[in-house]
Design an enzyme around this catalytic site. Structure first.
Site, short mmCIF file in Angstrom:
data_model
loop_
_atom_site.label_atom_id
_atom_site.label_comp_id
_atom_site.label_asym_id
_atom_site.label_seq_id
_atom_site.Cartn_x
_atom_site.Cartn_y
_atom_site.Cartn_z
CG ASP A 212 -0.12 -0.22 2.43
OD1 ASP A 212 0.03 -1.24 2.87
OD2 ASP A 212 0.54 0.97 2.99
CG ASP A 214 1.53 4.97 5.72
OD1 ASP A 214 1.05 4.22 6.30
OD2 ASP A 214 2.06 5.84 6.24
N1 LIG Z 1 1.25 1.37 5.81
C1 LIG Z 1 1.87 0.30 6.54
N2 LIG Z 1 2.33 0.82 7.74
C2 LIG Z 1 2.70 0.13 8.55
N3 LIG Z 1 2.99 -1.19 8.49
C3 LIG Z 1 2.62 -1.91 7.33
N4 LIG Z 1 2.45 -3.05 6.53
C4 LIG Z 1 1.93 -3.11 5.42
N5 LIG Z 1 1.67 -1.65 5.29
C5 LIG Z 1 1.78 -1.02 6.12
#
Ligand SMILES: Nc1ncnc2[nH]cnc12
Ligand SMILES: CSC[C@H]1O[C@H](OP(=O)(O)O)[C@H](O)[C@@H]1O
Length: 290
Positions: A212, A214
């Site tokens: 992703d 974030d």
């Molecule tokens: N955006 C994110 N922040 C922290 N850990 C994650 N693991 C997968 N995506 C994450």
């Protein structure tokens, strides 16, 4: 007990290695409590490996609850010299896209609530951690990714992994702060594990699977577990191929890592004056220096 030179720690979405043969389930105890789950040993193309699901096979442990010390101790009991970690991460850079693979070479510690050392109780050690992953193992891992020519997946060699406490994801202000630091990816587990692996003199490297953007990205401004897991399932097949190829390469050309002697100049307490109970607790790591 089965001995394995290569350990694999699977994170979110990677709870087993489908290709493992001659599988055995091993329940271990350690002076630091029980590991996240049973360790699964087996062979990958004839090479014995030890696999552990970091959050447990049913993903019942938060990042804070993961018994990192027990996990690393258990790997050491099995004779592990190299750990390949597979981990889900969010991206902090536009060019690092969901489904890409990153082999980070740096970490920033934003954890607040966990023990990240085996030392204490009368024995003090300070390991070098300037290069927090084994650069040689990281190269083998990245070369393995490259050799597979995976479709629609870009490899990013190097980059900084922010290790946050979680379990809630970051705020936008935090995410943008980490971007301003030049960090590439964010997760909740790998720095703690890398530090303990270094103290245990195990070479450690991370295969980070981007799930992703974030929450900083204007077009993808909420990260959800659904998104992470959806992308990780797509990534899991690639991850297993990469791990298999990496295992093959390590067993073809085993190497001595500087991590394998990390404690040589790290322990400051004269061991002859250290408490016997602590020496016993750490004996697996200290035996060669006693
Ligand atoms: N955006 C994110 N922040 C922290 N850990 C994650 N693991 C997968 N995506 C994450
Ligand atoms: C399920 S999203 C957050 C979760 O995923 C990552 O886990 P791991 O590093 O074990 O793959 C991240 O660190 C969080 O624990």
């Amino acid at each position: 007990m089965v001995q394995a030179k290569i350990g694999i720690i699977g994170g979110s979405g990677l709870y087993k290695m489908e290709a493992l043969k001659d599988v055995q389930e091993i329940t271990l105890d350690t002076p630091f409590g029980s590991p996240s789950d049973a360790i699964i040993t087996g062979t990958l193309d004839g090479v014995t490996v030890a696999f552990l699901a970091r959050h447990g096979r049913t993903h019942h442990l938060t990042p804070t609850e993961v018994p990192f010390r027990a996990n690393i101790h258990a790997m050491k009991q099995l004779g592990v010299e190299y750990i390949i970690s597979a981990s889900a991460v969010g991206s902090l850079k536009e060019e690092v896209k969901p489904l890409d693979l990153v082999v980070p070479d740096q970490f920033i510690d934003r954890t607040k609530n966990r023990i990240s050392t085996f030392f204490g109780e009368g024995i003090v050690g300070h390991v070098a951690f300037g290069d927090p992953v084994c650069l040689e193992l990281a190269k083998v891992l990245a070369d393995a990714v490259e050799s597979l020519n995976l479709t629609d997946v870009d490899l990013h060699r190097g980059g900084t992994y922010i290790c946050m406490e979680g379990p809630a994801f970051s705020t936008k202000a935090e995410s943008n702060l980490y971007r301003s630091w030049g960090a590439s990816i964010i997760g909740m587990t790998n720095l703690t594990e890398a530090k303990l692996a270094r103290e245990a003199e195990i070479a450690y490297a991370t295969l980070a699977l981007v799930t992703d953007y974030d929450c900083w990205h204007p077009e993808h401004d909420q990260v959800t577990v659904e998104m992470v897991i959806g992308n990780l399932h797509k990534n899991a097949t690639n991850a297993q191929k990469v791990i298999q190829e990496t295992v093959h390469r390590i067993s073809d050309r085993p190497f001595v890592s500087t991590a394998h002697s990390a404690l040589k100049y790290a322990i400051i307490t004269p061991l002859e004056k250290a408490p016997t109970e602590t020496k016993e607790k750490l004996s697996l790591f200290l035996q060669k220096y006693l």
